[in-house]
Scaffold this active site. Structure first.
Site, PDB file in Angstrom:
ATOM      1  CD  GLU A 271      -1.628  -4.829   8.464  1.00  0.00           C
ATOM      2  OE1 GLU A 271      -0.534  -5.632   8.642  1.00  0.00           O
ATOM      3  OE2 GLU A 271      -1.969  -4.496   7.290  1.00  0.00           O
TER       4      GLU A 271
ATOM      5  CD  GLU B  31     -11.790 -16.658   3.896  1.00  0.00           C
ATOM      6  OE1 GLU B  31     -10.661 -15.715   3.986  1.00  0.00           O
ATOM      7  OE2 GLU B  31     -12.724 -16.730   3.331  1.00  0.00           O
TER       8      GLU B  31
ATOM      9  CB  SER C  86      -0.747   0.062   1.200  1.00  0.00           C
ATOM     10  OG  SER C  86      -1.734  -0.975   1.262  1.00  0.00           O
TER      11      SER C  86
HETATM   12  C1  LIG Z   1      -6.322  -3.331   0.160  1.00  0.00           C
HETATM   13  C2  LIG Z   1      -5.083  -4.165   0.737  1.00  0.00           C
HETATM   14  C3  LIG Z   1      -3.920  -3.713   1.224  1.00  0.00           C
HETATM   15  C4  LIG Z   1      -2.865  -4.450   1.177  1.00  0.00           C
HETATM   16  N1  LIG Z   1      -1.939  -3.625   1.654  1.00  0.00           N
HETATM   17  C5  LIG Z   1      -0.689  -4.607   1.769  1.00  0.00           C
HETATM   18  C6  LIG Z   1       0.549  -3.795   2.304  1.00  0.00           C
HETATM   19  O1  LIG Z   1       0.729  -2.674   2.648  1.00  0.00           O
HETATM   20  N2  LIG Z   1       1.766  -4.723   2.428  1.00  0.00           N
HETATM   21  C7  LIG Z   1       1.811  -5.883   2.480  1.00  0.00           C
HETATM   22  O2  LIG Z   1       2.630  -6.670   2.462  1.00  0.00           O
HETATM   23  N3  LIG Z   1       0.563  -6.766   2.033  1.00  0.00           N
HETATM   24  C8  LIG Z   1      -0.588  -5.758   1.760  1.00  0.00           C
HETATM   25  N4  LIG Z   1      -1.860  -6.665   1.210  1.00  0.00           N
HETATM   26  C9  LIG Z   1      -1.947  -8.040   1.039  1.00  0.00           C
HETATM   27  C10 LIG Z   1      -2.655  -8.942   2.057  1.00  0.00           C
HETATM   28  O3  LIG Z   1      -1.851  -9.112   3.393  1.00  0.00           O
HETATM   29  C11 LIG Z   1      -2.727 -10.061   1.393  1.00  0.00           C
HETATM   30  O4  LIG Z   1      -3.657  -9.809   0.069  1.00  0.00           O
HETATM   31  C12 LIG Z   1      -3.373 -11.135   2.182  1.00  0.00           C
HETATM   32  O5  LIG Z   1      -2.575 -11.587   3.158  1.00  0.00           O
HETATM   33  C13 LIG Z   1      -4.022 -12.371   1.359  1.00  0.00           C
HETATM   34  O6  LIG Z   1      -2.986 -12.997   0.732  1.00  0.00           O
HETATM   35  P1  LIG Z   1      -3.118 -13.308  -0.905  1.00  0.00           P
HETATM   36  O7  LIG Z   1      -3.646 -12.174  -1.530  1.00  0.00           O
HETATM   37  O8  LIG Z   1      -1.600 -13.726  -1.383  1.00  0.00           O
HETATM   38  O9  LIG Z   1      -3.969 -14.375  -0.778  1.00  0.00           O
HETATM   39  P2  LIG Z   1      -4.021 -15.909  -0.550  1.00  0.00           P
HETATM   40  O10 LIG Z   1      -3.182 -16.361   0.492  1.00  0.00           O
HETATM   41  O11 LIG Z   1      -3.499 -16.738  -1.789  1.00  0.00           O
HETATM   42  O12 LIG Z   1      -5.312 -16.503  -0.272  1.00  0.00           O
HETATM   43  C14 LIG Z   1      -6.483 -16.737  -1.218  1.00  0.00           C
HETATM   44  C15 LIG Z   1      -7.732 -17.361  -0.731  1.00  0.00           C
HETATM   45  O13 LIG Z   1      -7.354 -18.439   0.006  1.00  0.00           O
HETATM   46  C16 LIG Z   1      -7.682 -18.406   1.287  1.00  0.00           C
HETATM   47  N5  LIG Z   1      -6.926 -19.309   2.094  1.00  0.00           N
HETATM   48  C17 LIG Z   1      -5.600 -19.186   1.961  1.00  0.00           C
HETATM   49  N6  LIG Z   1      -4.673 -20.045   3.141  1.00  0.00           N
HETATM   50  C18 LIG Z   1      -5.861 -20.557   3.899  1.00  0.00           C
HETATM   51  C19 LIG Z   1      -5.873 -21.399   4.948  1.00  0.00           C
HETATM   52  N7  LIG Z   1      -4.782 -21.708   5.661  1.00  0.00           N
HETATM   53  N8  LIG Z   1      -7.140 -21.476   5.502  1.00  0.00           N
HETATM   54  C20 LIG Z   1      -8.096 -21.358   5.039  1.00  0.00           C
HETATM   55  N9  LIG Z   1      -8.242 -20.353   3.745  1.00  0.00           N
HETATM   56  C21 LIG Z   1      -7.130 -20.016   3.449  1.00  0.00           C
HETATM   57  C22 LIG Z   1      -7.935 -17.147   1.763  1.00  0.00           C
HETATM   58  O14 LIG Z   1      -8.617 -16.540   2.931  1.00  0.00           O
HETATM   59  C23 LIG Z   1      -8.032 -16.145   0.441  1.00  0.00           C
HETATM   60  O15 LIG Z   1      -9.712 -16.479   0.624  1.00  0.00           O
HETATM   61  C24 LIG Z   1      -2.856  -5.927   1.109  1.00  0.00           C
HETATM   62  C25 LIG Z   1      -4.150  -6.490   0.374  1.00  0.00           C
HETATM   63  C26 LIG Z   1      -5.445  -5.503   0.253  1.00  0.00           C
HETATM   64  C27 LIG Z   1      -6.232  -6.223  -0.391  1.00  0.00           C
END
Ligand SMILES: Cc1cc2nc3c(=O)[nH]c(=O)nc-3n(C[C@H](O)[C@H](O)[C@H](O)COP(=O)(O)OP(=O)(O)OC[C@H]3O[C@@H](n4cnc5c(N)ncnc54)[C@H](O)[C@@H]3O)c2cc1C
Length: 382
Positions: free
Chosen positions: A248, A366, A166
Site C-alpha cells: 500500500e 510520523e 475508503s
Molecule cells: C484519505 C484516507 C483514506 C484512508 N483509507 C483507509 C482505508 O481504506 N482503510 C483503513 O483501514 N484505514 C484507512 N485510513 C485510515 C488511516 O490508515 C489512519 O487514519 C492512519 O493510520 C492514522 O490513524 P488515526 O487516524 O487513528 O490517527 P492516530 O493513530 O490517532 O494518530 C494521531 C496523530 O498521532 C501521531 N502518532 C500516533 N502514534 C504515534 C507514534 N507512535 N509516534 C509518533 N506519532 C504518533 C500520528 O502520526 C498522528 O499525527 C485512511 C485515512 C485517510 C486519511
C-alpha cells in the site's frame, strides 16, 4: 535487437492499435478512473473497451502469473509496458485495491484455492475491494484493533466497527483485520475476506473538507463468514497485514510522488522567491524519481530494504503536499475558486485539500519516520 527491444516494439504497436484515443487524454474527473466491480457504470464505451482489451492481454496485472489473470511479464518487461503506456499518455485501465494491495498478499499467503478464486476476478476488475484495517481506537496502533471474529465451528461470527474505510459503500468485498484471540496483541489477529453484501454489514459515509465523501464508517453486526476465507494461518494475520501495508505504501508513493513530474515548465510566477521554491521542488522531484528507480532495481535484485516502502511513502507524500501548496501559491486568489466552471469546479483547491490526507492514509508520516528510525538508524525505542 535484444528480446526486450522486440518486446518494446510489439508493445508499442499493440498500444497504438488498441488504446482508444479518448483513453490517451488526461483524466478530467473522478469518473474517468475506472474502478470496476459489480456495480461499476462505465463512463464511456472507450473506457469499457480499454479495460476489456487490457484484461484479455493480462495487462491489468502484467507481472502476475498467467494462471491468475496476469501476463507473466518479467520486471524489465513490465517496466517497458509502463514506459510505453506513459509515452502515449494511456490511462491506467483499472484502479483497484485488489491489484495494489490484496493481490500481492494473496500471491504470498493465500492458499491455491484462494488464489484461483480471487486473483482472476481482481485482474478482470469484477470485484471491487475495500480495506478494513483502522478502527476508532486503532489507527497508528493498528494491533490494538477490537473487531472480533468468533469461531462458531462452521463459520466465523464478526462483530465490531471499522473507520476511514475508503469506498466501503462502493466495494463488493472487504479484506478485514479481526481479533480471533486476546492472548497476544499482534498474535491474536486474523486476515479475513468477506462479501459486503453479507447480512449485518452496513456503512455510513464520512464527509471530507474537500467536499467529497470517499470513505465510511463500517459496522459488522453478527456477520457470518465462511471458515475458508481466512488468508494465512488463524492468529497470524499480522504478517499478512504488514506485508500488504508495504505494498500500500509503495502504491501511494508511486501514485503521488511520481505524479506530474516537475513544475517549472508549467508554473512561471513573477515572484522570484516563489520561482526559487519551484526550482527547489523540481530538484527534489527529480531526486525522488531517481530514488524510485534505485529502489526498483534493488527490489529486482532481491535487495529491497524492509524500510524502503516507508521511505518512499514519506518522501512521496510530503513531495505531493508541497506540489499542491506551490500550485495554489502560484495561482494566487484565483486558485481559491471553488464552484465555477472556469475553475473546473474548484479542481485546484479540492486537490490541494485532498493532499492533506496523504501523510495520514496508509500510515502517517510520523509512523513512517519511526520505522525508518528503527530499521535504518537502529533506534530500538522508536
Ligand atoms: C484519505 C484516507 C483514506 C484512508 N483509507 C483507509 C482505508 O481504506 N482503510 C483503513 O483501514 N484505514 C484507512 N485510513 C485510515 C488511516 O490508515 C489512519 O487514519 C492512519 O493510520 C492514522 O490513524 P488515526 O487516524 O487513528 O490517527 P492516530 O493513530 O490517532 O494518530 C494521531 C496523530 O498521532 C501521531 N502518532 C500516533 N502514534 C504515534 C507514534 N507512535 N509516534 C509518533 N506519532 C504518533 C500520528 O502520526 C498522528 O499525527 C485512511 C485515512 C485517510 C486519511
Amino acid at each position: 535487437m535484444t528480446d526486450l527491444d522486440t518486446f518494446r516494439s510489439e508493445t508499442r504497436e499493440w498500444l497504438e492499435a488498441n488504446c482508444p484515443p479518448e483513453m490517451r487524454e488526461p483524466m478530467r474527473s473522478e469518473v474517468d478512473a475506472c474502478w470496476g466491480g459489480r456495480n461499476w457504470t462505465f463512463s464511456s464505451e472507450a473506457q469499457r473497451l480499454w479495460l476489456e482489451r487490457m484484461v484479455e492481454r493480462g495487462w491489468t496485472v502484467p507481472h502476475w502469473p498467467k494462471e491468475y489473470g496476469g501476463a507473466g511479464l518479467s520486471p524489465p518487461e513490465a517496466k517497458v509496458l509502463k514506459e510505453e503506456m506513459a509515452r502515449i499518455g494511456a490511462r491506467n485501465p483499472l484502479y483497484s485495491f485488489g491489484i495494489s494491495m490484496l493481490g500481492p498478499a494473496l500471491l504470498k499467503f493465500g492458499s491455491e484455492e484462494q488464489k484461483k478464486r480471487f486473483l482472476p476476478e481482481i485482474a478482470r476488475g469484477e470485484i471491487r475491494w475495500c480495506q478494513g484495517y483502522s478502527e476508532p481506537g486503532a489507527g497508528s496502533d493498528l494491533a490494538g484493533l477490537q473487531t472480533k471474529a468468533e469461531d462458531k465451528v462452521d463459520h466465523w461470527l464478526v462483530n465490531g466497527q471499522k473507520v476511514w474505510t475508503s469506498y466501503a459503500d462502493k466495494a463488493d468485498w472487504i479484506f478485514c483485520l479481526v481479533r480471533t484471540s486476546t492472548e497476544s496483541k499482534q498474535g491474536g489477529i486474523s486476515f479475513l475476506l468477506f462479501d459486503m453484501a453479507t447480512p449485518g454489514v452496513s456503512t455510513r459515509p464520512i464527509l471530507l473538507i474537500s467536499g467529497n465523501s470517499p470513505f465510511c464508517e463500517t459496522f459488522f453486526d453478527d456477520v457470518k463468514v465462511p471458515k475458508d476465507q481466512v488468508v494465512g494461518d488463524v492468529n497470524r494475520g499480522w504478517d499478512v497485514a504488514k506485508y500488504l501495508l508495504g505494498h500500500e505504501r509503495e502504491m501511494i508513493a508511486g501514485m503521488l510522488g511520481g505524479a506530474g513530474g516537475t513544475l517549472g515548465a508549467a508554473l512561471k510566477p513573477d515572484d522570484p522567491f516563489l520561482r526559487a521554491e519551484i526550482a527547489a521542488f523540481d530538484v527534489d522531484a527529480l531526486a525522488f524519481a531517481a530514488m524510485s528507480e534505485r529502489f526498483f532495481e534493488m527490489f529486482k535484485a532481491g535487495e529491497a530494504h524492509p524500510a524502503s516502502p516507508s521511505m518512499m511513502k514519506y518522501a512521496g507524500t510530503e513531495l505531493n503536499k508541497r506540489r499542491h501548496e506551490l500550485i495554489m501559491a502560484a495561482g494566487g486568489s484565483d486558485a481559491l475558486e471553488w464552484d465555477s466552471e472556469r475553475s473546473k469546479n474548484g479542481k485546484a483547491p479540492r486537490d490541494w485539500l485532498r493532499t492533506k490526507a496523504n501523510s495520514i492514509e496508509g500510515g502517517t508520516s510520523e509512523i513512517q519516520l519511526n520505522i525508518v528510525a528503527k530499521h535504518i538508524l537502529g533506534l530500538r525505542g522508536a
